[in-house]
Design a protein around this motif. Structure first.
Motif, PDB file in Angstrom:
ATOM      1  N   ALA A 437       0.832  -1.210   0.000  1.00  0.00           N
ATOM      2  CA  ALA A 437       0.000   0.000   0.000  1.00  0.00           C
ATOM      3  C   ALA A 437       0.863   1.254   0.000  1.00  0.00           C
ATOM      4  O   ALA A 437       0.445   2.301  -0.485  1.00  0.00           O
ATOM      5  N   ARG A 438       2.069   1.150   0.554  1.00  0.00           N
ATOM      6  CA  ARG A 438       2.981   2.295   0.557  1.00  0.00           C
ATOM      7  C   ARG A 438       3.978   2.226  -0.610  1.00  0.00           C
ATOM      8  O   ARG A 438       5.013   2.883  -0.609  1.00  0.00           O
ATOM      9  N   GLY A 439       3.683   1.381  -1.568  1.00  0.00           N
ATOM     10  CA  GLY A 439       4.476   1.340  -2.807  1.00  0.00           C
ATOM     11  C   GLY A 439       5.761   0.538  -2.718  1.00  0.00           C
ATOM     12  O   GLY A 439       6.662   0.709  -3.541  1.00  0.00           O
ATOM     13  N   MET A 440       5.838  -0.329  -1.726  1.00  0.00           N
ATOM     14  CA  MET A 440       7.060  -1.139  -1.612  1.00  0.00           C
ATOM     15  C   MET A 440       6.740  -2.589  -1.972  1.00  0.00           C
ATOM     16  O   MET A 440       5.884  -3.216  -1.358  1.00  0.00           O
ATOM     17  N   LYS A 441       7.437  -3.117  -2.972  1.00  0.00           N
ATOM     18  CA  LYS A 441       7.124  -4.467  -3.464  1.00  0.00           C
ATOM     19  C   LYS A 441       7.517  -5.511  -2.405  1.00  0.00           C
ATOM     20  O   LYS A 441       8.682  -5.608  -2.007  1.00  0.00           O
ATOM     21  N   ALA A 442       6.517  -6.271  -1.963  1.00  0.00           N
ATOM     22  CA  ALA A 442       6.776  -7.271  -0.915  1.00  0.00           C
ATOM     23  C   ALA A 442       6.002  -8.549  -1.204  1.00  0.00           C
ATOM     24  O   ALA A 442       4.976  -8.524  -1.878  1.00  0.00           O
TER      25      ALA A 442
END
Ligand SMILES: Nc1ncnc2c1ncn2[C@@H]1O[C@H](COP(=O)(O)OP(=O)(O)OP(=O)(O)O)[C@@H](O)[C@H]1O
Length: 562
Positions: A437-442
């Motif tokens: 949701a905060r734009g970090m690919k996980a």
């Protein structure tokens, strides 16, 4: 809370390449992001302890093995001992080696000048060179000649120090298509083209680790000889594995305890004439979870059927190799009971196991109900479980802010390959969701996922498509992602052994790595206990202007505690 760069907090990020393990000075250096360099030169080494130096020179044939090595390795260790005096060598000139871009090898654990000093067959050395392996690590320098000398061993060395090749190379020297002299170039894997059956069984506690070990074997064997090794991991199609065993007749199998025990019990995997039994992550394999399967494996691999259970013949039939970064005394006991005069092989030391007593654990002290972490004292041996170049920090925050701290931490360190550990599978998804949701690919990785999902996730992480791997204990052992530059404990590990294995996913083979534990105020005392037990400084951190600040006071305390 500190204000920006007060005397109490000094900037941490990328701080000092020279500051290692509590040797921190009081310098306050401002640097941005982690240091980025491509190649490194390894400094001349200070020499390693040799078999001769500890008086083991004459113990070349400790047992009457039924299957002695038919091939005397070129320049065998005993010859080297006589002729050179320093069989594992001291580096006289600087060496270069392959490193992953953007990381620097700060303390490469190389000891011998080349693999040819270790008594390996030429054909194997050529293969190693082709794959870019030119200089053995310290533990490889100690382990290879010892195993070639037919000794049962426990190999203990810190995470990422190359323990896999340390046992793989002596096995490939005498088993399979690359073995020395008689078998050289004989792709059939047997004398005069005759198949010898399964000659080495490697057991690992997880599918991922099993598959990784297979890949390491395949890398050294090369495309043409890949069939000499077969994986027998759980979760994969059993019938297909049985068919492959029949068709390919591999010399080496690598698998998980359940699948190996299952195939052995059904008669599909015949291992009685096996020469090597390797237990990788042995302390995990000897845990309660694997008890029955491991018992079957220890009883059957390398034993002739009908052999007297009580006689020493069960020990004489196979060479037992136990491997881990953490070796509690239970492993020493198991080695004594299942092995034959086992030796303890460490990076700079080869010693008889008889010298180890329960009060002196080889590595981390085993946690038990009676030995709380607070009572455990730091010991030099405990430090040997962790790569020397690692830096350890902790953040205090509320539980609801943990993911945000994780994200800020990743940005502050500019970490590219992050492994975040949690204790409960259910919460992994939530963390992944928040990061995305905060734009970090996980992505999440745990045992409840299917085999395909697990390997796809791991692949995406390894090739950089995914920045944060959110996982649990499944990934703590053995997982080798060289580029991993940050390990984060979103939940505290259960004990120092688990801390060491989690931490060891970064800082592989002498590279820099950072371990950050994010905890609540009420958990800080556990961090302090881990710090004491492991004998490492774990400094308190905070953020300022998007950078990490480390408490200078904490650093000083940590240093003095060591
Ligand atoms: N001599 C060498 N030269 C270059 N790279 C090496 C050498 N030996 C091992 N490596 C590489 O180093 C990495 C770490 O090795 P490995 O996984 O065997 O470490 P380990 O000690 O078993 O770690 P862990 O305790 O975490 O399982 C691997 O990618 C391996 O290919």
């Amino acid at each position: 809370m500190p204000t920006l760069i007060t005397s109490r907090f000094l900037l941490l990020v990328g701080e000092s390449l020279h500051m290692r393990r509590g040797l921190a000075t009081s310098r306050s250096v401002l640097l941005h992001t982690s240091s980025v360099q491509c190649m490194s030169q390894v400094e001349p080494h200070h020499g390693s302890v040799t078999l001769s130096s500890i008086g083991l020179q004459t113990e070349t044939e400790p047992r009457n093995r039924s299957k002695t090595n038919k091939v005397k390795p070129l320049g065998s260790p005993s010859e080297n001992l006589k002729s050179k005096g320093k069989p594992f060598g001291i580096n006289e000139k600087k060496k270069t080696f392959r490193v992953v871009e953007k990381q620097q090898i700060e303390s490469a654990p190389f000891a011998a000048n080349s693999f040819s000093e270790l008594g390996l067959p030429l054909v194997l050395i050529e293969r190693l060179e082709k794959e870019g392996f030119t200089v053995p690590t310290e533990v490889q320098s100690a382990a290879v000649p010892t195993i070639l000398n037919n000794r049962d061993v426990i190999i203990q060395s810190y995470t990422g120090s190359g323990k896999t090749l340390a046992y793989l190379l002596p096995i490939l020297s005498v088993v399979g298509p690359l073995r020395g002299e008689i078998g050289e170039g004989d792709s059939d894997g047997g004398e005069c083209g005759k198949k010898l059956g399964i000659e080495a069984v490697i057991v690992a506690p997880s599918r991922e680790l099993g598959m990784q070990i297979v890949r390491e074997f395949e890398k050294v064997l090369g495309m043409d000889n890949k069939r000499a090794v077969q994986q027998l991991v759980g979760g994969a199609n059993r019938t297909r594995q049985e068919d492959a065993l029949k068709k390919n007749k591999p010399a080496i199998v690598v698998g998980t305890p359940g699948r190996i025990a299952e195939l052995s019990a059904s008669g599909k995997l015949r291992t009685h004439s096996c020469r090597f039994l390797v237990l990788d992550e042995v302390d995990e394999l000897l845990s309660f979870n694997f008890r029955e399967d491991m018992h079957r494996i220890l009883e059957h691999v390398g034993r002739r059927s009908g052999a007297d259970q009580n006689s020493d013949s069960r020990k004489a039939e196979r060479q037992l190799i136990m491997v881990s970064a953490t070796v509690p005394f239970s492993v020493v006991r198991a080695a004594r009971s299942w092995g034959c005069d086992p030796l303890l092989v460490q990076a700079k030391k080869v010693a008889p196991l008889g010298t180890v007593s329960p009060s002196e654990p080889i590595s981390l002290s085993q946690s038990s109900p009676s030995s709380s972490p607070s009572l455990a004292m730091p010991s030099p041996a405990a430090v040997e479980s962790l790569p020397p170049a690692l830096k350890h920090y902790y953040f205090v925050t509320r539980v609801q802010h943990k993911v945000d701290v994780l994200r800020r931490c990743i940005h502050a360190l500019d970490a590219k390959f992050v492994i975040a550990f949690m204790n409960h599978t259910k919460q992994l998804k939530d963390v992944v969701f928040k990061l995305e949701a905060r734009g970090m690919k996980a992505m999440e990785l745990h045992g409840d996922l299917g085999k395909l999902a697990r390997s796809t996730t791991l692949k995406k992480f390894k090739n950089g498509e995914v920045r944060v791997l959110v996982t649990n204990e499944l990934s703590a052992r053995g997982l080798d992602v060289a580029e991993c530059d940050l390990v984060v404990n979103l939940d505290l590990p259960t004990d120092s052994i688990h801390y060491a294995h989690r931490a060891g996913r970064t800082g592989r083979l002498g590279r820099n790595g950072t371990v950050v534990t994010i905890c609540e105020e009420s958990e800080v005392f556990v961090v302090k206990k881990l710090q004491k037990q492991l004998g490492i400084p774990i400094a308190s951190c905070d953020f300022a202007e998007g950078k990490l600040l480390v408490s200078e006071e904490e650093k000083t305390v940590s240093t003095s505690e060591r």
